[in-house]
Write a protein that holds these residues in place. Structure first.
Motif, PDB file in Angstrom:
ATOM      1  N   GLU A 136       0.653  -1.171  -0.300  1.00 37.09           N
ATOM      2  CA  GLU A 136       0.133   0.011  -0.065  1.00 37.09           C
ATOM      3  C   GLU A 136       0.813   1.276   0.199  1.00 37.09           C
ATOM      4  OE1 GLU A 136      -2.738  -0.277   3.587  1.00 37.09           O
ATOM      5  OE2 GLU A 136      -4.008  -1.967   2.755  1.00 37.09           O
TER       6      GLU A 136
ATOM      7  N   PRO B 139       1.060   1.920  -4.531  1.00 35.15           N
ATOM      8  CA  PRO B 139      -0.587   1.898  -4.342  1.00 35.15           C
ATOM      9  C   PRO B 139      -0.819   1.970  -6.473  1.00 35.15           C
ATOM     10  CG  PRO B 139       1.051   3.648  -4.361  1.00 35.15           C
ATOM     11  CD  PRO B 139       1.686   2.856  -4.048  1.00 35.15           C
ATOM     12  N   LYS B 140      -1.926   1.166  -5.993  1.00 32.97           N
ATOM     13  CA  LYS B 140      -2.674   0.562  -6.976  1.00 32.97           C
ATOM     14  C   LYS B 140      -1.668   0.339  -8.023  1.00 32.97           C
ATOM     15  CE  LYS B 140      -5.625   5.020  -6.638  1.00 32.97           C
ATOM     16  NZ  LYS B 140      -6.044   6.265  -7.469  1.00 32.97           N
TER      17      LYS B 140
END
Length: 210
Positions: free
Chosen positions: A166, A170-171
């Motif tokens: 995370e 991220p993503k």
């Protein structure tokens, strides 16, 4: 109940022990460099080890936690995707059922032993590797490893997860550099000191939450 040994309001000393492979130590140097008031970090990662053969000295983890009177323990094996084994002439890596089963069995056993110390214990999930390892097959293996880590933690009620991807990825897209252009993981797996420092504050914030 979760987190039975809660942080003391007395910040005179908060001792964190880091177990795992060499990536655990590279993260641990960042935790150490925070120099937060009362924070003491002990690095007990073992270079080149892996949970497939359970050769990270994990049979001694729980005893070490008691001996050192740790307040919290981190288990991080960020290099797990680098290891495999041969069976019936075929090479097995993460995502094969027999690889996953062996990894989960060993990790679950060691997390249960750590749980019995009544200290706060955190299993850290693995970010996607970068550099020469930034390939679909390795990303898939890391996904499988993280599924196994989550399964092992779920069978051990007091274990908490720190979802490191995370912060770093991220993503699904990993940060490669800090604002000053320092590379976070120069070899794609281990942290630079600057990269570890950047990540360490995020990690310790989660470790010290009630």
């Amino acid at each position: 109940t979760r987190g039975r040994s809660e942080p003391s309001s007395d910040l005179a000393r908060y001792r964190v022990v880091v177990f795992g492979d060499s990536t655990a130590n590279s993260l641990g140097w960042g935790l150490r460099s925070l120099r937060a008031k009362g924070l003491e970090v002990l690095l007990l990662g073992k270079d080149g080890c892996h949970m497939l053969s359970d050769n990270c000295d994990a049979q001694h983890w729980a005893d070490k936690v008691r001996e050192l009177r740790a307040d919290a323990t981190l288990v991080y094996v960020g290099g797990a995707f680098l290891h495999g084994f041969s069976t019936s002439g075929k090479w097995r890596t993460a995502c094969y059922a027999d690889w996953n089963a062996k990894f989960e069995r060993n990790l679950t056993q060691r997390l249960r032993e750590l749980e019995a110390t009544n200290r706060r214990v955190f299993a850290v999930t693995v970010p996607y590797p970068e550099g020469r390892w930034s390939k679909p097959q390795y990303r898939d293996q890391v996904d499988c490893i993280n599924t196994s880590i989550r399964k092992a933690a779920a069978t051990t009620p007091a274990i908490r997860l720190i979802e490191l991807p995370e912060h770093l990825c991220p993503k699904g897209t990993c940060r490669k550099e800090l604002q000053d252009k320092s590379v976070i993981r120069p070899d794609g797996v281990h942290f630079s000191l600057a990269g570890a420092q950047d990540t360490a504050g995020w990690v310790i914030d989660r470790v010290r939450r009630p």
